[in-house]
Design a protein around this motif. Structure first.
Motif, PDB file in Angstrom:
ATOM      1  N   ASN A 231       8.200  61.970  36.131  1.00 46.56           N
ATOM      2  CA  ASN A 231       8.745  61.630  37.448  1.00 46.56           C
ATOM      3  C   ASN A 231      10.211  61.244  37.397  1.00 46.56           C
ATOM      4  O   ASN A 231      10.949  61.470  38.346  1.00 46.56           O
ATOM      5  N   ASN A 232      10.649  60.628  36.302  1.00 50.40           N
ATOM      6  CA  ASN A 232      11.963  60.005  36.300  1.00 50.40           C
ATOM      7  C   ASN A 232      12.993  60.733  35.445  1.00 50.40           C
ATOM      8  O   ASN A 232      13.709  61.582  35.922  1.00 50.40           O
ATOM      9  N   ARG A 233      13.079  60.447  34.173  1.00 47.04           N
ATOM     10  CA  ARG A 233      14.171  60.964  33.347  1.00 47.04           C
ATOM     11  C   ARG A 233      13.973  62.438  32.996  1.00 47.04           C
ATOM     12  O   ARG A 233      13.127  62.783  32.189  1.00 47.04           O
ATOM     13  N   LEU A 234      14.757  63.291  33.623  1.00 48.67           N
ATOM     14  CA  LEU A 234      14.724  64.729  33.363  1.00 48.67           C
ATOM     15  C   LEU A 234      16.075  65.164  32.809  1.00 48.67           C
ATOM     16  O   LEU A 234      17.109  64.552  33.112  1.00 48.67           O
ATOM     17  N   VAL A 235      16.067  66.228  32.041  1.00 48.85           N
ATOM     18  CA  VAL A 235      17.303  66.743  31.458  1.00 48.85           C
ATOM     19  C   VAL A 235      17.399  68.236  31.726  1.00 48.85           C
ATOM     20  O   VAL A 235      16.472  68.998  31.396  1.00 48.85           O
TER      21      VAL A 235
ATOM     22  N   MET B 142      14.292  62.105  42.546  1.00 47.36           N
ATOM     23  CA  MET B 142      14.011  61.282  43.719  1.00 47.36           C
ATOM     24  C   MET B 142      13.155  62.016  44.745  1.00 47.36           C
ATOM     25  O   MET B 142      12.987  61.530  45.867  1.00 47.36           O
ATOM     26  N   CYS B 143      12.627  63.180  44.396  1.00 48.97           N
ATOM     27  CA  CYS B 143      11.799  63.893  45.362  1.00 48.97           C
ATOM     28  C   CYS B 143      10.477  64.344  44.742  1.00 48.97           C
ATOM     29  O   CYS B 143       9.889  65.339  45.156  1.00 48.97           O
ATOM     30  N   SER B 144       9.982  63.575  43.772  1.00 42.90           N
ATOM     31  CA  SER B 144       8.664  63.848  43.207  1.00 42.90           C
ATOM     32  C   SER B 144       7.589  63.273  44.115  1.00 42.90           C
ATOM     33  O   SER B 144       7.696  62.143  44.597  1.00 42.90           O
ATOM     34  N   CYS B 145       6.539  64.062  44.344  1.00 39.29           N
ATOM     35  CA  CYS B 145       5.393  63.600  45.138  1.00 39.29           C
ATOM     36  C   CYS B 145       4.357  62.883  44.275  1.00 39.29           C
ATOM     37  O   CYS B 145       3.262  62.582  44.753  1.00 39.29           O
TER      38      CYS B 145
ATOM     39  N   GLY C 226      23.584  61.682  38.885  1.00 37.91           N
ATOM     40  CA  GLY C 226      22.357  61.409  38.154  1.00 37.91           C
ATOM     41  C   GLY C 226      21.116  61.217  38.994  1.00 37.91           C
ATOM     42  O   GLY C 226      20.122  60.661  38.504  1.00 37.91           O
ATOM     43  N   PHE C 227      21.134  61.717  40.245  1.00 37.09           N
ATOM     44  CA  PHE C 227      19.968  61.589  41.118  1.00 37.09           C
ATOM     45  C   PHE C 227      19.720  62.905  41.840  1.00 37.09           C
ATOM     46  O   PHE C 227      20.603  63.399  42.547  1.00 37.09           O
ATOM     47  N   TYR C 228      18.530  63.464  41.661  1.00 38.88           N
ATOM     48  CA  TYR C 228      18.194  64.681  42.402  1.00 38.88           C
ATOM     49  C   TYR C 228      17.402  64.310  43.650  1.00 38.88           C
ATOM     50  O   TYR C 228      16.316  63.745  43.574  1.00 38.88           O
ATOM     51  N   SER C 229      17.975  64.631  44.804  1.00 39.04           N
ATOM     52  CA  SER C 229      17.280  64.437  46.081  1.00 39.04           C
ATOM     53  C   SER C 229      17.491  65.698  46.896  1.00 39.04           C
ATOM     54  O   SER C 229      18.617  66.178  47.034  1.00 39.04           O
TER      55      SER C 229
ATOM     56  N   ALA D  55      19.656  67.787  59.706  1.00 35.26           N
ATOM     57  CA  ALA D  55      19.670  67.989  58.254  1.00 35.26           C
ATOM     58  C   ALA D  55      19.933  66.673  57.538  1.00 35.26           C
ATOM     59  O   ALA D  55      20.523  65.740  58.094  1.00 35.26           O
ATOM     60  N   GLY D  56      19.476  66.603  56.299  1.00 35.06           N
ATOM     61  CA  GLY D  56      19.673  65.379  55.529  1.00 35.06           C
ATOM     62  C   GLY D  56      19.022  65.478  54.175  1.00 35.06           C
ATOM     63  O   GLY D  56      18.871  66.565  53.615  1.00 35.06           O
ATOM     64  N   LEU D  57      18.626  64.340  53.634  1.00 32.41           N
ATOM     65  CA  LEU D  57      17.967  64.268  52.345  1.00 32.41           C
ATOM     66  C   LEU D  57      16.539  63.788  52.526  1.00 32.41           C
ATOM     67  O   LEU D  57      16.270  62.906  53.341  1.00 32.41           O
ATOM     68  N   ARG D  58      15.620  64.359  51.757  1.00 36.35           N
ATOM     69  CA  ARG D  58      14.243  63.855  51.727  1.00 36.35           C
ATOM     70  C   ARG D  58      14.057  63.089  50.427  1.00 36.35           C
ATOM     71  O   ARG D  58      14.328  63.597  49.346  1.00 36.35           O
ATOM     72  N   ILE D  59      13.577  61.854  50.576  1.00 42.24           N
ATOM     73  CA  ILE D  59      13.387  60.959  49.436  1.00 42.24           C
ATOM     74  C   ILE D  59      11.917  60.587  49.346  1.00 42.24           C
ATOM     75  O   ILE D  59      11.278  60.274  50.350  1.00 42.24           O
TER      76      ILE D  59
END
Length: 413
Positions: free
Chosen positions: A51-55, A66-69, A368-371, A384-388
């Motif tokens: 869910n968190n640290r990805l490379v 930041m967009c994992s279900c 460092g944040f994917y949203s 339009a916007g970001l889904r968190i």
């Protein structure tokens, strides 16, 4: 009772021929997201925390998803992973590759019994929530699942794509309408005009918010309204046993059917339908198309799901739900949105312009944040916007840092 193209925010297959404007609007924005490196990212998970640290495998860029279900973190829980491995070893195969109408592995039968008991109603497993929906919805429209004959099908304009996608098939069986989001007045007017009506909606919506459930149950009581609800975004996170937003608030009955994914909060994969009328189980296994085909839940997912079900019976579920609730409340303090306080984990930060949303997403990714940027036709034009997605397994320090970046960037952009 027709709707305009502007009233429908999701493109169904029957709309593609006449949807050139929608596609012309959306495709350049998708291309802009791709140009910013926001699509097709190939990642490694060096920490084992999916869910968190990805490379990024190509660039080495490290980021937080930041967009994992995976709302409770069960998708990387050691017991769930071991459950998948143990089932694969026990079965000695990934699946039987046979229609489950004819032959089911005993592991799948065990899961069906376990989840039926866990959620307090007969469940029907499937390869995915989408497959269940595709198989069952036309049978609702045809009138096979409840008395009253073919049902006028009213789709909420914000219902998930997997349901909207089945509109053309339902239209071969009955009248299909689209109503405004949570528009109970419109829905009641349809119920007055037609003797047999079904409403198709989400329980917890993928872009935030929830169904107006109290009003829907009132219409069901007064008019015999059939409710077909996809509650994938609340399974596991709501209810004493993780039964979800809708199931935890109603007594199942022959006029209610809930479909839900096991691939989000539950942490595994596949899906189940919670049947309000257990007598329909045999009928659906024979006649609901993809429900009975050979591509059902693979054995590793069955084993993982059995392990997740065991966690749902333990005190650990309540602890994970508490952590999620605390994180959602904390995020709402940091970045209040229109959905603040609803207790569900999906938040949308609206910036208006699609290009602005993509640029905001790109800069957050650089930091460092994917949203994910969401834009028309995923959401209405101008929104339009970001889904968190807020999760139980993310540190509040990370949420605070993310919120600081969002505030700074939205002011700058």
């Amino acid at each position: 009772m027709t709707t305009t193209d502007e009233e429908q925010n999701i493109i169904g297959p029957h709309q593609y021929r006449n949807a050139e404007k929608m596609i012309r609007t959306a495709d350049p924005v998708w291309q802009a997201a791709a140009d910013h490196g926001l699509t097709g990212i190939r990642v490694d998970v060096p920490s084992g925390d999916a869910n968190n640290r990805l490379v990024d495998r190509e660039t080495g860029h490290e980021f937080v998803n930041m967009c994992s279900c995976g709302y409770l973190g069960l998708n990387h829980h050691p017991a769930v992973i071991e459950g998948a491995v143990a089932a694969l070893r026990e079965a000695g195969a990934t699946s039987l590759v046979t229609s489950t109408t004819r032959i089911r592995h005993q592991l799948l039968a065990r899961l069906e019994e376990e989840l039926s008991d866990l959620f307090g109603t007969q469940v029907l497993p499937g390869s995915s929530c989408s497959a269940l929906t595709a198989g069952i919805l036309p049978l609702v429209a045809s009138g096979h699942l409840a008395p009253g004959g073919p049902r006028v099908m009213v789709f909420d304009r914000f219902c998930h794509f997997c349901m909207s996608y089945v509109k053309p098939i339902c239209a071969e069986e009955s009248l299909v309408l689209t109503c405004g989001h949570n528009d109970l007045d419109y829905l009641e007017d349809v119920c007055r005009r037609y003797p047999s009506v079904a409403y198709v909606a989400d329980g917890a919506y993928s872009m935030g918010g929830a169904a107006a459930l109290d009003g829907l149950l009132d219409l069901q009581d007064r008019y015999g309204l059939f409710l077909f609800i996809d509650d994938s975004h609340s399974l596991s996170i709501v209810g004493e046993r993780g039964e979800g937003f809708v199931r935890s608030r109603l007594a199942m009955n022959p006029l209610t059917l809930i479909v839900t994914s096991l691939g989000k909060g539950f942490g595994t994969g596949g899906g189940v339908a919670m049947l309000g009328d257990p007598k329909t189980y045999g009928f659906l296994t024979r006649h609901a198309g993809p429900v009975g085909w050979s591509q059902n839940m693979a054995v590793p997912l069955v084993g993982a799901s059995l392990a997740s079900a065991a966690i749902h019976r333990s005190s650990e579920l309540r602890e994970l739900q508490r952590r999620l609730h605390d994180n959602v409340a904390y995020f709402d303090e940091l970045l209040p949105t229109s959905y603040a306080g609803n207790g569900l984990p999906v938040r949308r930060i609206t910036v208006g312009d699609a290009d602005r949303a993509v640029r905001l997403s790109a800069e957050l990714y650089r930091r460092g944040f994917y949203s994910s940027a969401v834009f028309f036709p995923i959401v209405p034009q101008g929104q339009a916007g970001l889904r968190i997605m807020i999760r139980a397994d993310i540190d509040q320090e990370v949420l605070a840092t993310f919120a600081d970046h969002v505030r700074e960037l939205t002011d700058a952009l």
